[in-house]
Write a protein that holds these residues in place. Structure first.
Motif, PDB file in Angstrom:
ATOM      1  N   ASN A 177      74.085  47.683  21.726  1.00 28.04           N
ATOM      2  CA  ASN A 177      73.064  46.666  21.481  1.00 28.04           C
ATOM      3  C   ASN A 177      72.055  46.701  22.628  1.00 28.04           C
ATOM      4  O   ASN A 177      72.362  46.338  23.762  1.00 28.04           O
ATOM      5  CB  ASN A 177      73.687  45.278  21.366  1.00 28.04           C
TER       6      ASN A 177
ATOM      7  N   ASP B 179      81.860  38.918  14.925  1.00 22.57           N
ATOM      8  CA  ASP B 179      81.623  39.023  16.358  1.00 22.57           C
ATOM      9  C   ASP B 179      82.889  38.538  17.063  1.00 22.57           C
ATOM     10  O   ASP B 179      83.149  37.338  17.152  1.00 22.57           O
ATOM     11  CB  ASP B 179      80.414  38.178  16.761  1.00 22.57           C
TER      12      ASP B 179
ATOM     13  N   GLN C 157      80.905  43.213  16.135  1.00 25.01           N
ATOM     14  CA  GLN C 157      80.402  43.262  17.506  1.00 25.01           C
ATOM     15  C   GLN C 157      81.506  42.821  18.447  1.00 25.01           C
ATOM     16  O   GLN C 157      82.351  41.995  18.080  1.00 25.01           O
ATOM     17  CB  GLN C 157      79.181  42.356  17.665  1.00 25.01           C
TER      18      GLN C 157
ATOM     19  N   GLU D 207      78.123  44.526  22.313  1.00 26.89           N
ATOM     20  CA  GLU D 207      77.185  43.434  22.561  1.00 26.89           C
ATOM     21  C   GLU D 207      77.696  42.611  23.743  1.00 26.89           C
ATOM     22  O   GLU D 207      77.907  41.416  23.642  1.00 26.89           O
ATOM     23  CB  GLU D 207      77.028  42.560  21.311  1.00 26.89           C
TER      24      GLU D 207
END
Length: 257
Positions: free
Chosen positions: A6, A177, A203, A239
């Protein structure tokens, strides 16, 4: 597993236009990013410069956020408020067009913070508009849950709440995430076992500090092995906020599937 970087949170020591090449030098062939422009409808020249930087670096854009507002000030999306809905709608065709241009198949729509004028029906309508536009170019809109410790006004803070929203809008999927979900105490192993087929993207970052795996509490070797054996076959987005220089934060990958 296939991993991507990211560029909105890694390599931030460099200007955005230099980050795709930095990711390539670090050995990655895929990247993702939050909406990287100041407003919903950037000039063609801005779009061209970023598209050129990604293409010239030889990396694939695999994830892109719709405009989420001014993130440094705490904005977390534009879907759910009449005051921000027009900005979101103005951004749909631009973001989808940019994704199509670069072959990106995943677009993340942040719901928006809870406000006095939050309108869940408007959020559904905007999400459906985005999903229809994305579907027209073979892309999928994903929605994620954020942790309530850092995002105190964000109303979707669990996978169950996200699934309830997604169930109402065909053509959407869950952005799992693991950092945010881990902060909220979700059982990540159970989530993968029961719902990996609904993941549109994944993520990762460690808990609680959001550093790279190995800097916190989550057993990412086990988590990612389970994910590799699940129905999910997409990328895993890095991320995290690197502890140290970005290019020195990837050694943990050597022990991962």
């Amino acid at each position: 597993m296939r991993y991507d970087v990211n560029l909105s949170i890694l390599f931030t020591e460099l200007p955005m236009l230099e980050r795709p090449a930095a990711a390539a030098r670090a050995g990655f062939d895929a990247v993702e990013m939050w909406w990287p422009f100041d407003g919903p409808t950037p000039a063609d020249a801005e779009l061209d410069r970023l598209a050129g930087a990604v293409t010239e670096a030889g990396v694939q854009l695999v994830g892109l956020n719709f405009d989420g507002g001014h993130m440094p000030s705490g904005d977390r999306g534009l879907l759910s408020s009449p005051a921000t809905s027009r900005r979101f709608r103005d951004n749909i065709d631009v973001a989808v067009g940019f994704a199509e241009r670069l072959g990106c198949r995943t677009l993340n729509a942040l719901y928006g913070n809870r406000t006095d004028d939050t309108d869940p029906e408007l959020a559904l309508e905007n999400l459906a508009l985005a999903a229809k536009a994305a579907g027209g170019v073979g892309a999928t809109v994903v929605v994620e849950a954020l942790n309530s410790f850092e995002n105190t006004r964000y109303p979707i803070t669990s996978s169950a709440q996200a699934f309830q929203l997604l169930d109402q809008v065909p053509g959407t999927a869950f952005l799992a995430d693991f950092y945010h979900l881990g902060r909220m105490g979700e059982d990540l192993s159970a989530l993968i076992a029961n719902h990996a087929d609904r993941f549109g993207h994944v993520q990762i970052a460690d808990v609680p500090g959001r550093g790279q795996p190995g800097t916190g509490e989550l057993d990412y070797a086990a988590i990612l092995r389970q994910l590799a054996d699940s129905p999910y076959d997409g990328h895993v987005g890095l991320e995290y906020k690197p502890v140290g220089p970005s290019e020195e934060s990837f050694s943990w990958l050597e022990a991962m599937p």
